[in-house]
Scaffold this motif. Structure first.
Motif, PDB file in Angstrom:
ATOM      1  N   ALA A 256      39.138   6.024 -48.952  1.00  0.00           N
ATOM      2  CA  ALA A 256      38.820   4.848 -49.225  1.00  0.00           C
ATOM      3  C   ALA A 256      37.260   4.112 -49.227  1.00  0.00           C
ATOM      4  N   VAL A 257      36.569   5.390 -48.459  1.00  0.00           N
ATOM      5  CA  VAL A 257      35.265   4.958 -48.295  1.00  0.00           C
ATOM      6  C   VAL A 257      34.416   4.775 -49.781  1.00  0.00           C
ATOM      7  N   PRO A 258      33.696   3.752 -49.726  1.00  0.00           N
ATOM      8  CA  PRO A 258      33.023   3.780 -50.988  1.00  0.00           C
ATOM      9  C   PRO A 258      31.955   4.623 -51.439  1.00  0.00           C
ATOM     10  N   ALA A 259      31.664   5.006 -52.553  1.00  0.00           N
ATOM     11  CA  ALA A 259      30.634   6.099 -52.888  1.00  0.00           C
ATOM     12  C   ALA A 259      29.330   5.775 -52.342  1.00  0.00           C
ATOM     13  N   GLY A 260      28.855   4.633 -52.139  1.00  0.00           N
ATOM     14  CA  GLY A 260      27.576   4.086 -51.553  1.00  0.00           C
ATOM     15  C   GLY A 260      27.285   4.448 -50.121  1.00  0.00           C
ATOM     16  N   LEU A 261      28.347   4.997 -49.410  1.00  0.00           N
ATOM     17  CA  LEU A 261      28.094   5.237 -48.018  1.00  0.00           C
ATOM     18  C   LEU A 261      28.265   6.798 -47.695  1.00  0.00           C
ATOM     19  N   SER A 262      27.856   7.082 -46.519  1.00  0.00           N
ATOM     20  CA  SER A 262      27.745   8.644 -46.349  1.00  0.00           C
ATOM     21  C   SER A 262      28.749   9.003 -45.090  1.00  0.00           C
ATOM     22  N   LEU A 263      29.599   9.854 -45.320  1.00  0.00           N
ATOM     23  CA  LEU A 263      30.975  10.016 -44.497  1.00  0.00           C
ATOM     24  C   LEU A 263      30.479  11.393 -43.866  1.00  0.00           C
ATOM     25  N   CYS A 264      30.461  11.369 -42.558  1.00  0.00           N
ATOM     26  CA  CYS A 264      29.962  12.669 -42.021  1.00  0.00           C
ATOM     27  C   CYS A 264      31.036  13.102 -40.748  1.00  0.00           C
ATOM     28  N   ARG A 265      31.086  14.334 -40.716  1.00  0.00           N
ATOM     29  CA  ARG A 265      31.880  14.871 -39.607  1.00  0.00           C
ATOM     30  C   ARG A 265      31.146  14.905 -38.196  1.00  0.00           C
ATOM     31  N   LEU A 266      31.690  14.532 -37.115  1.00  0.00           N
ATOM     32  CA  LEU A 266      31.245  14.669 -35.933  1.00  0.00           C
ATOM     33  C   LEU A 266      31.282  15.942 -35.164  1.00  0.00           C
ATOM     34  N   ASP A 267      30.642  16.331 -34.298  1.00  0.00           N
ATOM     35  CA  ASP A 267      30.606  17.619 -33.653  1.00  0.00           C
ATOM     36  C   ASP A 267      32.095  17.842 -32.608  1.00  0.00           C
ATOM     37  N   ASP A 268      31.719  18.721 -31.589  1.00  0.00           N
ATOM     38  CA  ASP A 268      33.304  18.935 -30.996  1.00  0.00           C
ATOM     39  C   ASP A 268      33.763  17.834 -30.067  1.00  0.00           C
ATOM     40  N   LEU A 269      32.838  16.712 -29.973  1.00  0.00           N
ATOM     41  CA  LEU A 269      33.359  15.755 -29.266  1.00  0.00           C
ATOM     42  C   LEU A 269      34.060  14.848 -30.390  1.00  0.00           C
ATOM     43  N   ALA A 270      34.192  15.023 -31.538  1.00  0.00           N
ATOM     44  CA  ALA A 270      34.997  14.155 -32.606  1.00  0.00           C
ATOM     45  C   ALA A 270      36.294  13.713 -32.016  1.00  0.00           C
ATOM     46  N   PRO A 271      36.698  12.317 -32.099  1.00  0.00           N
ATOM     47  CA  PRO A 271      38.074  12.025 -31.483  1.00  0.00           C
ATOM     48  C   PRO A 271      38.968  12.296 -32.271  1.00  0.00           C
ATOM     49  N   ARG A 272      40.026  12.536 -31.998  1.00  0.00           N
ATOM     50  CA  ARG A 272      41.396  12.988 -32.798  1.00  0.00           C
ATOM     51  C   ARG A 272      42.627  12.088 -32.448  1.00  0.00           C
ATOM     52  N   ARG A 273      43.496  11.761 -33.318  1.00  0.00           N
ATOM     53  CA  ARG A 273      44.752  11.203 -32.845  1.00  0.00           C
ATOM     54  C   ARG A 273      45.910  11.966 -33.739  1.00  0.00           C
TER      55      ARG A 273
END
Length: 299
Positions: A256-273
């Motif tokens: 659902a993230v609009p095309a005009g935005l940038s989606l980036c992965r975080l490093d090893d500290l990335a939160p998960r659920r």
């Protein structure tokens, strides 16, 4: 009318059968009774009804006006009971009936709709009633019998529990960060969370709820400089697009993230659920089928 037993199912069925056959003898044969048993039961029914229901003829019997009135209602009652029995049988077999499903908001972006689309293709006779809510509230509704299946998560404060409710893990949901397209880190692929220490963060949790954001930032060695409380995803994306902050976005919501935005992965500290399918103690077959389709959609 005397007593409350005029409308017993067996008595109504006997009344209808005698009316249909016009004969105590034929009604007895159809229902596997003796003729004397039919005569006694009709006499008992007439006593409770306050008077005769049939005219006794030289050959057989026929309904009198009172009998016609009761017969009309008896046919309606027996028909409704037969349809109720048919519907219950269908529900227990996974066909027909209503399936009440609910999920937390981001699960309704792609995971649940994908599973429901496949479910309704195979079970078009089932009416699905879908709704949305927080995981703790959905678990309570399951325990109360108000839902047949829920999709819940262990964010923000662990997986809620409820009496008689069982859960199955569907997937691990990684959280990404969404940035304005002109952000210096946009398009970086993977970002060190500490590089975002000076950003304002868009967060939907009310002040009295724990936030994964603050926990994750603490592990990275900093506190969020500013938290802007925006609840809806459309609002968050609008603020990000305007350069007013950055936001954590679950992988479930990436579509659902609009095309005009940038989606980036975080490093090893990335939160998960972890995302779960939750079911009551005695789930409907249709709920079990949808659970299996949720596993497929998650995979």
């Amino acid at each position: 009318m005397h007593g409350g037993n005029v409308f017993e199912t067996d008595a109504l069925r006997l009344l209808v059968t005698v009316a249909d056959t016009g004969s105590f003898t034929q009604a007895a044969a159809r229902l596997d009774y003796t003729q004397s048993a039919v005569s006694r039961r009709i006499a008992s029914l007439e006593k409770r009804a306050g008077g005769p229901l049939f005219d006794r003829l030289a050959r057989g019997v026929r309904l009198n006006p009172a009998g016609h009135a009761l017969h009309r209602h008896a046919v309606e009652v027996l028909d409704r009971l037969a349809r109720a029995e048919h519907e219950l049988t269908a529900i227990r077999a996974g066909h027909g009936g209503t399936l009440r499903v609910a999920a937390f908001s981001t699960a309704n972006i792609s995971l649940v709709p994908a599973a429901l689309r496949a479910f309704l293709r195979s079970r078009p006779d089932v009416e699905v009633v879908a709704s949305e809510g927080r995981s703790d509230a959905l678990m309570r509704r399951l325990a109360e019998g108000a839902l047949d299946l829920a999709v819940v998560s262990d964010y923000p404060s662990g997986l809620p529990s409820a009496d008689g409710v069982t859960t199955e893990a569907l997937l691990e949901d990684e959280l990404f960060v969404v940035l304005p397209r002109e952000h210096r880190l946009a398009g970086s692929g993977t970002i060190d969370l500490r590089e975002l220490r000076d950003e304002a963060w868009l967060q939907d949790a009310p002040a009295d709820r724990p936030m994964m954001l603050t926990e994750v930032c603490a592990r990275a060695g900093f506190r969020p400089r500013k938290i802007v409380r925006i609840a809806e995803w459309t609002g968050k994306f609008g603020y990000v697009a305007a350069g007013l902050g950055v936001a954590l976005v679950p992988s479930l919501a990436a579509w659902a993230v609009p095309a005009g935005l940038s989606l980036c992965r975080l490093d090893d500290l990335a939160p998960r659920r972890t995302v779960y399918a939750a079911l009551p103690a005695a789930p409907l077959p249709a709920a079990l089928e949808l659970r299996d389709l949720l596993h497929e959609a998650a995979g």
